[in-house]
Write a protein that holds these residues in place. Structure first.
Motif, PDB file in Angstrom:
ATOM      1  N   TYR A 713     -36.554  59.967  29.477  1.00 11.64           N
ATOM      2  CA  TYR A 713     -36.791  59.576  30.709  1.00 11.64           C
ATOM      3  C   TYR A 713     -36.019  58.603  31.615  1.00 11.64           C
ATOM      4  CZ  TYR A 713     -39.958  58.588  34.722  1.00 11.64           C
ATOM      5  OH  TYR A 713     -40.582  58.386  35.961  1.00 11.64           O
ATOM      6  N   THR A 714     -34.895  58.895  31.701  1.00  7.23           N
ATOM      7  CA  THR A 714     -33.837  58.024  32.136  1.00  7.23           C
ATOM      8  C   THR A 714     -33.205  58.567  33.611  1.00  7.23           C
ATOM      9  OG1 THR A 714     -32.376  59.654  30.975  1.00  7.23           O
ATOM     10  CG2 THR A 714     -32.964  57.561  29.959  1.00  7.23           C
ATOM     11  N   LYS A 715     -32.730  57.602  34.172  1.00 11.65           N
ATOM     12  CA  LYS A 715     -32.194  58.034  35.448  1.00 11.65           C
ATOM     13  C   LYS A 715     -30.877  58.731  35.271  1.00 11.65           C
ATOM     14  CE  LYS A 715     -30.698  55.899  39.762  1.00 11.65           C
ATOM     15  NZ  LYS A 715     -31.202  54.825  40.800  1.00 11.65           N
ATOM     16  N   THR A 716     -30.606  59.717  35.855  1.00  5.95           N
ATOM     17  CA  THR A 716     -29.460  60.292  35.739  1.00  5.95           C
ATOM     18  C   THR A 716     -28.799  60.850  37.115  1.00  5.95           C
ATOM     19  OG1 THR A 716     -30.103  62.588  35.472  1.00  5.95           O
ATOM     20  CG2 THR A 716     -29.946  61.110  33.316  1.00  5.95           C
ATOM     21  N   GLU A 717     -27.720  61.323  37.320  1.00  6.86           N
ATOM     22  CA  GLU A 717     -27.277  61.739  38.402  1.00  6.86           C
ATOM     23  C   GLU A 717     -28.047  62.938  38.750  1.00  6.86           C
ATOM     24  OE1 GLU A 717     -23.079  62.982  40.310  1.00  6.86           O
ATOM     25  OE2 GLU A 717     -23.040  61.516  38.621  1.00  6.86           O
ATOM     26  N   PHE A 719     -31.136  63.637  37.739  1.00  8.13           N
ATOM     27  CA  PHE A 719     -32.425  63.378  38.038  1.00  8.13           C
ATOM     28  C   PHE A 719     -32.794  61.962  38.308  1.00  8.13           C
ATOM     29  CE2 PHE A 719     -31.892  66.380  34.475  1.00  8.13           C
ATOM     30  CZ  PHE A 719     -32.334  67.642  35.194  1.00  8.13           C
ATOM     31  N   PRO A 720     -32.565  61.758  39.672  1.00 11.05           N
ATOM     32  CA  PRO A 720     -32.289  60.218  39.878  1.00 11.05           C
ATOM     33  C   PRO A 720     -33.517  59.426  40.237  1.00 11.05           C
ATOM     34  CG  PRO A 720     -31.897  61.777  41.799  1.00 11.05           C
ATOM     35  CD  PRO A 720     -31.855  62.518  40.724  1.00 11.05           C
ATOM     36  N   SER A 721     -34.658  59.991  40.157  1.00  8.72           N
ATOM     37  CA  SER A 721     -35.872  59.282  40.252  1.00  8.72           C
ATOM     38  C   SER A 721     -36.607  59.117  38.879  1.00  8.72           C
ATOM     39  CB  SER A 721     -36.915  60.448  41.140  1.00  8.72           C
ATOM     40  OG  SER A 721     -37.381  61.386  40.278  1.00  8.72           O
ATOM     41  N   HIS A 722     -35.988  59.534  37.925  1.00  7.71           N
ATOM     42  CA  HIS A 722     -36.505  59.340  36.508  1.00  7.71           C
ATOM     43  C   HIS A 722     -36.237  57.934  36.080  1.00  7.71           C
ATOM     44  CE1 HIS A 722     -37.810  63.563  35.128  1.00  7.71           C
ATOM     45  NE2 HIS A 722     -38.493  62.937  36.400  1.00  7.71           N
ATOM     46  N   GLY A 723     -36.657  57.384  34.832  1.00  8.96           N
ATOM     47  CA  GLY A 723     -36.344  55.953  34.522  1.00  8.96           C
ATOM     48  C   GLY A 723     -36.998  54.923  35.147  1.00  8.96           C
ATOM     49  N   TYR A 724     -37.987  55.224  36.075  1.00  9.00           N
ATOM     50  CA  TYR A 724     -38.791  54.207  36.616  1.00  9.00           C
ATOM     51  C   TYR A 724     -40.024  54.608  36.806  1.00  9.00           C
ATOM     52  CZ  TYR A 724     -39.726  50.729  40.023  1.00  9.00           C
ATOM     53  OH  TYR A 724     -39.970  49.322  40.738  1.00  9.00           O
TER      54      TYR A 724
END
Ligand SMILES: [Zn+2]
Length: 928
Positions: A713-717, A719-724
């Motif tokens: 569950y990380t922010k990636t290009e 999946f920009p909304s993940h990691g928060y």
């Protein structure tokens, strides 16, 4: 005219019409709807035949796919982008920004109405606002307004993020409404104002769309144990974003309220997804007692109208009644029910994405009956297995909404008249019924909570007055001859959920604000104030504390005020040299004329300016005093470094905990399994809070099944909304035994662990709470209610500032117990009577001479009823049991609550029990 030319003309007209409709119907779109619908019975006529517009792009033209296409879901930004395009190309639709979410995404509303209506919207709003307040118009004026006003139908979509269909469906509906030439659709466009909240929770929408593309789109079976939802929706709140209508704490709720007050919608319909195949709300009852009977009738009429309309189109599986009750007033749609409109919802069957799955309905039961059973409220049930697609969901929902819009267009006058009548009924009841008014005394133990209560009432547009004699401002008064009288009564009086109700309640059953906030609210039979001395409160009410007395040092008499801990952190940050101390015993000063109880705060070295700033900022009354004698026992307040723990399978209540900490100015860091596994917790933290989390000990240890891992569950290009608001490289596997061992080590080495509600049971089961055993309270049924608790350990700092007996909020959480010899670990108990084994034996004892009768009077405890507001069944099984335990573990301790003092930012009265643990953490581990 000759017959032949007449015939020719007719033929020409026929041909033209034929050509015209053939050109206008989007047959390609129709074809795809049919292709993506899994059964002809799931395809109502009303959702076919979108027309081709030369100026307005259809969803297919804009996105490249029709709505409900397999494998396709759109983000909030894409959805708003489409509406923007519609607004730019059609005079029948506009889009306005309402506000911004916690994560910075915009919230927009879309208004669909004919071009002519669009030009009269301000007048529309004015007229509806007048109908909302019958005091401002005569009956004749009301009549005129009713004749010339269009009802507003407010559609709310995407509140619950994995219920993904409604934000998609409404795009197609909007296109249909603004382009269709069909008389039925024209009637809606011309006679109703349709207000759309396209994505009620934009933060959650984007996380979920990313979740779908990242994880669930590739899954072939629905019930395979894989989480269907992103771990977070909003920054703080998950599914409870639909339980925020009393607190109105989150940006999305504020936006819903703002839209409601802007329009005074006649009908509000919230679109959810869960039960098969579509449920249209009425609820089973018991219905909220303060709701006008007109509303209850409207729920029935509208639900049955919609069910009938679906039946007429041959749709199976539609039902009403057997889901939800209609009691709790804090759901999103209840802003409408509470303010004299109609609040309804649908639950459509959904697949949490755009995959087609074979779904098994065999185990689905509602109100005791299988969802596949034929009942009066479900005339045409679905088969036990259904092959269900995203498009099916779109079809059902849209057909329902169209039915309801048609009903609203056809019954506009009646609905508007009812809306006005409900306001009138409120005012009349306020004049003649009891209570006559509510009085909220100005001077109370925590005046900032009085201000908070007033603020909350005003968020509901309940009018508040203040006694103002010119010389001084005083108590607050809620007069009840106002349009939202029933809501005021609901929020300020006790609830009594019927004990014999046939079905268990759907949610909390009590919400009496005075108890929840720890504010005294007096109910009076009549208004004893002169109206001339009552001034309407129009500005924000903020309590700014005062400084009294004389002396070089500062004292705060402690009565569990909400903001004391925040003030202490602020002082530590700004003036680290100030010595902050907590009295461990009562201090009598000023020659015996004044005193401060244990728990009171004494500051050495605080400047007058800083004391004033603290008093004002935190709404605390400070007192200047002379130096405290050395003999008075006190402890230096060492403010802890706090971590709030969350799992990856249940973030709901830790979200509320984080929200509450931030609102109350208490700093924290977030913790998760990775932190536990890393260990060395004591070097970073003094206190770890484990908010209520669902599941069993095994769930807590193992969290999401590691067969699905690694699951980042990380922010990636991509999946920009993940990691928060938190991130991990792998959501699966939990802390494991290694992580649990580190948690245990943290406590053994002198950390304080605080666990709330079900998490305390988990701590007991995992061996972190020595001596705490599970207690099975047989037959106890304790839905969220306000009940009495009694202090067992007078002098425990956890209970500083609380009286010997006080109300708390408690739900159905599990209970725990300690052996009789360990009862010293019980700090607070439920009810005020002892456990059976604690009742003193007063019969004869062999080997001891008989006592003379009547010599010793048994100490009798006054019989205070356990229940304060709500309902509890078999309360005898809980009375005497532990509400808070203190369990020493090595050099540290666990404070275990068997209720949740941080429940949804509602029971703020209970929150200082947690603040006390933090302020006194060193005492609680026996360090001071
Ligand atoms: Zn929902």
């Amino acid at each position: 005219m000759k017959i032949s030319s007449c015939l020719f003309l007719l033929l020409l007209i026929f041909a033209q019409n034929n050509v015209a409709s053939a050109q206008m119907i989007d047959t390609g779109y129709n074809g795809k709807i049919k292709m993506y619908t899994t059964d002809a019975r799931f395809l109502p006529e009303s959702v076919l035949n979108l027309e081709i517009s030369t100026s307005v792009p259809s969803p297919e033209k804009y996105f490249g796919n029709i709505i409900g296409a397999p494998g396709v879901m759109h983000t909030a930004r894409e959805i708003y982008g489409y509406y923007q395009q519609l607004a730019a190309s059609s005079p029948n639709l506009q889009m306005n920004r309402v506000s911004t979410t916690e994560e910075g995404r915009p919230i927009y509303q879309v208004v669909v109405a004919s071009k002519e209506t669009q030009q009269q919207l301000e007048q529309q709003k004015k007229q509806l606002a007048l109908l909302a307040d019958p005091r401002k118009i005569t009956a004749a004026e009301a009549d005129k307004i009713i004749q010339t006003t269009k009802p507003v139908f407010y559609l709310n979509a995407g509140l619950h993020s994995p219920e993904m269909g409604s934000p998609e469906m409404l795009m197609e509906l909007a296109y249909r409404l603004i382009t269709s030439s069909s008389p039925a659709i024209r009637a809606i466009l011309n006679q109703v104002v349709v207000v759309i909240n396209p994505v009620a929770e934009p933060d959650g929408r984007d996380k979920q769309v990313d979740w779908y593309y990242r994880y669930t789109k590739s899954r072939n079976t629905f019930d395979d144990g894989f989480p269907r939802s992103s771990p977070y929706w909003g920054k703080y709140v998950y599914h409870d974003n639909n339980r925020d209508g009393i607190q109105v704490s989150q940006a999305l709720t504020n936006a819903i309220f703002q839209m409601y007050y802007e329009w005074h919608p006649t009908v509000m319909l919230d679109l959810h997804e869960s039960v098969p195949l579509i449920y249209m709300s009425t609820g089973t009852g018991p219905y909220n007692e303060t709701i006008d009977p007109i509303t209850i009738g409207e729920w029935q009429v509208m639900a049955n109208h919609d069910i009938t309309t679906l039946a007429a189109q041959g749709l199976p599986g539609a039902f009403t009644w057997a889901f939800y009750d209609g009691w709790y007033p804090g759901y999103g749609i209840w802003v409408a029910n509470n303010h004299n409109s109609i609040g309804r919802f649908y639950e459509t069957f959904g697949n949490a994405g755009a995959n087609t799955y074979m779904r098994d309905l065999t185990d689905s039961k509602y109100a005791g009956d299988a969802v596949t059973s034929r009942e009066w409220y479900r005339p045409d049930p679905a088969t036990p297995l259904v092959n269900w697609s995203s498009r099916n969901n779109i079809n059902y929902m849209q057909a329902g909404v169209l039915a309801s819009l048609t009903y609203t267009a056809d019954n506009a006058r009646q609905l508007l008249k009812n809306f006005y009548q409900k306001g009138l009924n409120n005012i009349q009841r306020g004049k003649k019924d009891k209570p006559g008014c509510f009085v909220i005394p100005y001077a109370q133990k925590d005046p900032s909570m009085v201000a908070f209560l007033i603020k909350q009432l005003r968020k509901q547009q309940i009018e508040v007055h203040q006694v103002d004699t010119g010389k001084q401002k005083n108590d607050y008064v809620i007069l009840l001859d106002q349009p939202y009288r029933n809501l005021a009564v609901s929020l300020l009086t006790k609830q009594s959920f019927p004990k014999e109700a046939k079905f268990p309640p759907y949610d909390d059953i009590a919400w009496t604000m005075g108890y929840l906030y720890g504010v005294t609210v007096k109910q009076e039979d009549s208004v004893s104030f002169s109206r001339g001395n009552l001034k309407p409160v129009s500005d924000p009410v903020v309590y700014k504390g005062n400084i009294s007395g004389a002396g070089t040092q500062y004292l705060l008499k402690y009565s569990a005020q909400q903001k004391v801990l925040a003030a202490a952190y602020a002082i530590q940050k700004n003036n680290p040299s100030v010595k902050q101390q907590i009295l461990a015993e009562k201090w009598v000063f000023a020659a015996g004329k004044d005193s401060a109880l244990a728990g009171s705060i004494y500051w050495e070295g605080l400047s007058k300016e800083d004391a004033q700033a603290i008093a004002q900022q935190f709404g605390l009354d400070l007192q200047q005093v002379s130096a405290i004698p050395n003999a008075i026992k006190r402890n230096v307040m060492k403010l802890p470094r706090v971590g709030i723990y969350h799992t990856w399978y249940n973030t709901q209540d830790e979200g509320w905990a984080r929200y509450t900490f931030e609102q109350m100015g208490v700093p924290y860091v977030s913790l998760q399994k990775d932190d536990l596994k890393r260990g060395d917790l004591n070097s970073r933290l003094d206190v770890i809070l484990i908010p209520r989390t669902g599941g069993s000990a095994s769930d807590f240890i193992n969290e999401i099944d590691s067969r699905f891992g690694p699951m980042p569950y990380t922010k990636t290009e991509a999946f920009p909304s993940h990691g928060y608001p938190d991130s991990t490289n792998d959501m699966t596997g939990g802390p494991g035994f290694a992580g649990m061992a580190q948690l245990r080590l943290f406590v053994e080495k002198g950390g304080l662990l605080i666990s709330l509600d079900n998490s305390t049971r988990i701590m007991a089961e995992t061996g972190l709470a020595d001596g705490l055993d599970i207690y099975d309270a047989s037959g106890l049924f304790h839905p969220g209610s306000i009940v009495m608790a009694k202090v067992r350990q007078t002098g425990s700092p956890v209970l500083n500032g609380f009286p010997a007996s006080f109300p708390i909020f408690r739900g159905n959480g599990p209970l725990l117990q300690v052996k009789k010899y360990d009862r010293g670990k019980m700090l607070l108990q439920y009810g005020n009577k002892p456990l059976k084994d604690e009742v003193e034996y007063d019969g004869p004892i062999m080997g001891v001479p008989a006592k003379g009768k009547g010599k010793e009077e048994a100490k009798s405890t006054p019989d205070v009823p356990y229940l304060v507001s709500g309902m509890v069944r078999n309360e005898a099984t809980i009375i005497g049991q532990g509400a808070i335990f203190q369990v020493p573990v090595g050099k540290g301790a666990l404070i275990g609550f068997t209720f949740d003092p941080l429940h949804r930012f509602l029971n703020l009265h209970d929150a200082p029990l947690v603040w006390n643990c933090l302020m006194n953490w060193e005492q609680l581990i026996g360090k001071q």
